[in-house]
Design an enzyme around this catalytic site. Structure first.
Site, PDB file in Angstrom:
ATOM      1  CB  SER A   1      36.051  30.994  35.937  1.00 19.87           C
ATOM      2  OG  SER A   1      35.640  29.804  35.280  1.00 19.87           O
TER       3      SER A   1
ATOM      4  CB  SER B   1      37.166  27.154  36.053  1.00 18.26           C
ATOM      5  OG  SER B   1      37.995  28.238  35.755  1.00 18.26           O
TER       6      SER B   1
ATOM      7  CE  LYS C   1      32.012  29.059  34.578  1.00 17.36           C
ATOM      8  NZ  LYS C   1      33.331  28.372  34.485  1.00 17.36           N
TER       9      LYS C   1
END
Lengths: 98, 495
Positions: free
Chosen positions: B155, B179, B80
């Site tokens: 997210s 997330s 990420k």
């Protein structure tokens, strides 16, 4: 909870956000709705319940006081938008200065 | 479908040990897959192809020389874009960090390298991890490989989309209020939010520091457990890191659920917004656990309904403080202005997107003079009540179960106009976040549209091994195909 545009402008100033007039108006409605929702927390948050700031109890985490290398200044400023002599360069702090 | 793409992380290790595939073969297969599909999926913001191939070649060379190798040797991992990667662009999905190249690696990234994993690149995400769909990325949304018109969740949108699209067998994401778990649920993956403090936050750009935690995505429980073992463990660079060694998560994975006390959270299944297709699959999964020998216990989390409002005070408050560092001085965007304060205000105005500004404003308001006790301290008291609810429940059971998210993957644009409707996606994942306790999402089938449904399994603090063991038992019993039906279609040439 209903916010005024002046409330929104005051908070934006504290948050260092130069919002447009359109954003101020949008946020006034959105923040009022969100704050109305989160106000529920006050229904059950009585003073006899202690607040939790951190989920895992660790206090005063210290490391050994031994010298060790840190980020060299030229590397530290290498990502800055503007730097000079190993220091961050910014515009002057206020209108009143020199 | 290429066998190297559908293989799990443990299978990729076995293939290399047997001499049936090299690390370079594996890296190349995944890089080719990214090149062939990411124009539609948009899982990656930056692909580090050369570094990945070099790392893979190094693994092959050391294997040939008989040198020791790490526990993820030659296994590709997507990271990420919230994790600092030395010399590699790291944007947190924000315009304010466009082109930013950190001068150090996050501990999670350093541990992946030390384990000889092959890092493929940086994945797309909601800006500063604020969002539940990926649509708050400044660089355009990622898409769900199960249905490209739908979001992968957020997210950690790109991390989920990459693993679901067979672009990587593993990814790391972050979870503040859901997330990792919510995108895992929407994308048909195993996603683990570990105990707060189990994985170092050093070099993970801060959103809400008392909640943020890193964790893995995989298409299988064993892969997720392996990745978590690698990234977990004490880090002196993070003062909130739990001072103990990484747990052994693989040893007991196959022990089953015989005699395990599984608490069924009454409030979660009775929630109004729970989609019938989700409820049906979750209830079926719970019954399966019972048939496998688990003891099902009805439990109540009476304050769970206050978790979401408490979270939307605590997380924005901490975010408003953490994001004050993006001021145009030390890194990222600077919009010129006459004074330093004006420069900061116009830089932040230009660099932050709508949701980030919204949360900074909520947090600044909640922390401002006269409102601090009413909002922030009240929310922290609710945090205590939610944590006590869990403690009561765990006196009678070993893990808790319920849905991960109230619905399956929704269409792009469906929730962008109403922030509160987007926030409701995390209604089931937020309670364990407030308690700092671990939770995971496991795929348990599909709804009437064929979209994946996730079961959330929660455990007490540091209960990861039990939680993963329960997930593995259910995974083996369900025997679902972990490859999304749409992932094969991604291969087809565009018209």
């Amino acid at each position: 909870m209903s916010l005024t545009t002046d409330d929104v402008r005051h908070v934006a100033r504290l948050a260092r956000l130069a919002l447009t007039d359109g954003e101020v108006e949008e946020l006034r409605g959105e923040l009022s709705a969100i704050l109305a929702h989160v106000e529920q927390v006050r229904e059950v948050a009585t003073p006899d319940v202690p607040p939790t700031s951190h989920p895992y109890p660790l206090v005063n985490v210290l490391r050994a006081d031994e010298p060790r290398p840190s980020l060299p200044p030229d590397e530290a400023v290498s990502t800055a938008p503007e730097a000079e002599d190993g220091r961050f360069r910014v515009p002057r702090m206020s209108h009143s200065e020199g | 479908m290429h066998a190297l793409l559908t293989a799990s992380a443990p299978e990729l290790l076995a293939l290399q040990e047997a001499g049936d595939a090299s690390a370079v073969d594996i890296a190349r297969a995944h890089l080719d897959r990214i090149a062939a599909t990411d124009d539609r999926v948009h899982a990656f913001l930056h692909v580090t192809a050369d570094a990945a191939l070099a790392a893979a070649a190094d693994v092959d060379r050391r294997r040939a020389a008989g040198e020791p190798l790490g526990p993820l040797a030659g296994v590709p991992v997507a990271v990420k874009d919230l994790f600092a990667t030395c010399g590699v662009p790291t944007t947190a999905g924000s315009r304010i960090l466009e082109g930013h190249r950190p001068v150090y690696d996050a501990t999670v990234v350093a541990r992946l390298h030390a384990a000889d994993a092959v890092v493929l690149g940086k994945t797309n995400m909601d800006e500063f991890a604020m969002g539940s769909s990926g649509e708050n990325s400044a660089y355009g949304p990622s898409r769900n490989p199960w249905d490209l018109d739908r979001v992968p969740g957020g997210s950690s949108a790109g991390s989920a989309a990459a693993v679901a699209a067979l672009q990587a067998p593993l990814a790391v994401g972050t979870d503040t209020g859901g997330s990792i778990r919510q995108p895992a649920s929407l994308s048909g993956l195993v996603g683990v939010k570990p105990t707060y403090g189990l994985v170092s936050r050093y070099g993970m750009f801060a959103f809400a520091s008392s909640l943020d935690q890193a964790g893995p995505f995989a298409r299988d429980v064993a892969g997720a457990a392996l990745a978590l073992e690698v990234i977990a463990g004490h880090d002196p660079l993070d003062s909130t890191s739990i001072p103990q060694a990484a747990p052994d998560l693989l040893a007991g994975l196959e022990r089953g659920v015989e005699g395990l006390r599984v608490g069924v959270v009454a409030e979660f299944l009775a929630t109004d917004g729970l989609a019938p297709g989700v409820k049906a699959r979750v209830e079926d999964a719970i019954q399966r656990l019972g048939k496998l020998g688990a003891e099902l216990v009805d439990v109540s989390l009476p304050h769970a309904q206050y978790a979401l409002p408490a979270y939307y005070v605590i997380a924005p408050s901490e975010c408003s403080s953490n994001l004050s560092r993006y001021d145009g001085v030390r890194y990222g965007l600077r919009v010129p202005a006459e004074t330093a304060e004006q420069m900061m205000a116009v830089t932040r105005e230009a660099g932050f997107g709508r949701e980030v500004k919204r949360r900074i404003m909520i947090g600044t308001y909640a922390l401002s003079a006269g409102y601090y006790d009413a909002y922030y301290v009240s929310a922290q008291r609710v945090r205590t009540l939610v944590t006590r609810d869990f403690a009561d429940a765990y006196r009678r059971c070993d893990v808790l179960v319920g849905p991960t998210a109230p619905e399956t993957a929704f269409r792009l644009g469906a929730k962008t106009a109403d922030p509160l409707s987007m926030y409701l996606n995390d209604v089931f994942s937020i309670p364990s976040s407030l308690a700092g306790a671990p939770a995971l999402s496991l795929p348990v089938g599909a709804d009437e549209r064929g979209l994946p449904v996730g079961l959330q399994i929660m455990a007490p603090v540091l209960g990861e091994a039990t939680m993963l063991r329960a997930a593995r038992a259910l995974e083996a019993d369900l025997a679902l195909d972990p490859v999304p039906s749409g992932a094969n279609a991604l291969e087809a040439p565009r018209p």
